[in-house]
Design a protein around this motif. Sequence first.
Motif, short mmCIF file in Angstrom:
data_model
loop_
_atom_site.label_atom_id
_atom_site.label_comp_id
_atom_site.label_asym_id
_atom_site.label_seq_id
_atom_site.Cartn_x
_atom_site.Cartn_y
_atom_site.Cartn_z
N PHE A 68 0.83 -1.21 0.00
CA PHE A 68 0.00 0.00 0.00
C PHE A 68 0.86 1.26 0.00
N PHE A 69 1.77 1.36 0.97
CA PHE A 69 2.61 2.55 1.05
C PHE A 69 3.66 2.58 -0.06
N GLY A 70 4.10 1.41 -0.52
CA GLY A 70 5.01 1.37 -1.66
C GLY A 70 4.36 1.90 -2.92
N THR A 71 3.09 1.56 -3.12
CA THR A 71 2.35 2.06 -4.28
C THR A 71 2.19 3.57 -4.20
N LEU A 72 1.84 4.08 -3.03
CA LEU A 72 1.72 5.53 -2.88
C LEU A 72 3.05 6.23 -3.15
N ALA A 73 4.13 5.68 -2.62
CA ALA A 73 5.46 6.28 -2.83
C ALA A 73 5.85 6.23 -4.30
N LEU A 74 5.58 5.12 -4.97
CA LEU A 74 5.93 5.02 -6.39
C LEU A 74 5.11 5.97 -7.25
N ILE A 75 3.86 6.18 -6.92
CA ILE A 75 3.03 7.11 -7.70
C ILE A 75 3.54 8.54 -7.54
N VAL A 76 3.86 8.92 -6.30
CA VAL A 76 4.41 10.26 -6.07
C VAL A 76 5.74 10.43 -6.79
N ALA A 77 6.62 9.43 -6.68
CA ALA A 77 7.91 9.50 -7.35
C ALA A 77 7.75 9.52 -8.86
N PHE A 96 8.61 10.81 -19.88
CA PHE A 96 7.51 9.84 -19.80
C PHE A 96 8.02 8.43 -20.06
N LEU A 97 8.83 8.27 -21.09
CA LEU A 97 9.27 6.94 -21.51
C LEU A 97 10.14 6.27 -20.44
N PHE A 98 11.19 6.93 -20.01
CA PHE A 98 12.13 6.30 -19.07
C PHE A 98 11.51 6.09 -17.69
N VAL A 99 10.78 7.08 -17.20
CA VAL A 99 10.20 6.96 -15.87
C VAL A 99 9.05 5.94 -15.89
N SER A 100 8.31 5.87 -16.98
CA SER A 100 7.24 4.87 -17.07
C SER A 100 7.81 3.46 -17.09
N MET A 101 8.94 3.28 -17.75
CA MET A 101 9.57 1.96 -17.75
C MET A 101 9.95 1.54 -16.33
N ALA A 102 10.58 2.45 -15.61
CA ALA A 102 10.97 2.13 -14.23
C ALA A 102 9.75 1.92 -13.35
N PHE A 103 8.72 2.74 -13.53
CA PHE A 103 7.50 2.63 -12.72
C PHE A 103 6.81 1.29 -12.94
N VAL A 104 6.64 0.90 -14.19
CA VAL A 104 5.98 -0.37 -14.50
C VAL A 104 6.81 -1.53 -13.95
N LEU A 105 8.12 -1.46 -14.09
CA LEU A 105 8.98 -2.52 -13.58
C LEU A 105 8.86 -2.64 -12.06
N LEU A 106 8.99 -1.53 -11.35
CA LEU A 106 8.94 -1.58 -9.88
C LEU A 106 7.57 -1.97 -9.36
N MET A 107 6.51 -1.47 -9.98
CA MET A 107 5.16 -1.86 -9.55
C MET A 107 4.94 -3.36 -9.77
N SER A 108 5.38 -3.86 -10.92
CA SER A 108 5.20 -5.28 -11.20
C SER A 108 6.00 -6.14 -10.23
N LEU A 109 7.23 -5.73 -9.95
CA LEU A 109 8.05 -6.49 -9.00
C LEU A 109 7.45 -6.45 -7.60
N TYR A 111 4.30 -6.29 -6.76
CA TYR A 111 3.09 -7.11 -6.65
C TYR A 111 3.28 -8.56 -7.10
N MET A 112 4.48 -8.92 -7.53
CA MET A 112 4.74 -10.28 -7.96
C MET A 112 4.92 -11.18 -6.74
N HIS A 113 4.22 -12.30 -6.70
CA HIS A 113 4.29 -13.21 -5.56
C HIS A 113 5.39 -14.24 -5.72
N GLU A 114 5.54 -14.80 -6.89
CA GLU A 114 6.58 -15.79 -7.12
C GLU A 114 7.58 -15.25 -8.13
N TRP A 115 8.83 -15.16 -7.73
CA TRP A 115 9.87 -14.63 -8.58
C TRP A 115 10.57 -15.78 -9.29
#
Length: 147
Positions: A68-77, A96-109, A111-115
């Motif tokens: 929850f707090f990680g998502t809020l921090a990532l959205i603000v960042a 937009f391009l570079f920050v969106s790549m990092a954002f999608v990567l970090l959000m996916s990681l 919320y990922m349960h099995e790595w």
Amino acid sequence: MESGLSSLLSVSIDFETSHLYFPRIIHWIMAGLFAVILVTKVAPFLVAVKRGERTLPIVGEPMDGWRFFGTLALIVAYFYLMTVVGDMFPYTGYGFLFVSMAFVLLMSLMYMHEWTKKSLTIVVVNAVVAPSLAWFVLAKLFTITLP
């Protein structure tokens, strides 16, 4: 007779307020739809909660604070860094391009349960392809200015 007919067919537009005509209509339509939703969905649900047939979905459930707090921090960042990186590459959309790549990567990681190797590969490919495709369509095809 001529002046009466011409005044009937003439149109005068108040340009100071004419742009507010359709937004007012949309606001009233949305307010009406919201009232319909309240009456048809929310009211029966609250009656069922009061009778004890249903429970409120958030109350009493455990909260995943890290996500929850990680998502809020990532959205603000995300929004902050988009302008910072965009200022380094003005009028290109790379912020937009570079920050969106990092954002999608970090959000996916986050919320990922099995790595597994397969899931990490899918996440990395998605984090590169999805923002790149959105950037290409918006910035290059439609020439929309991105930060």
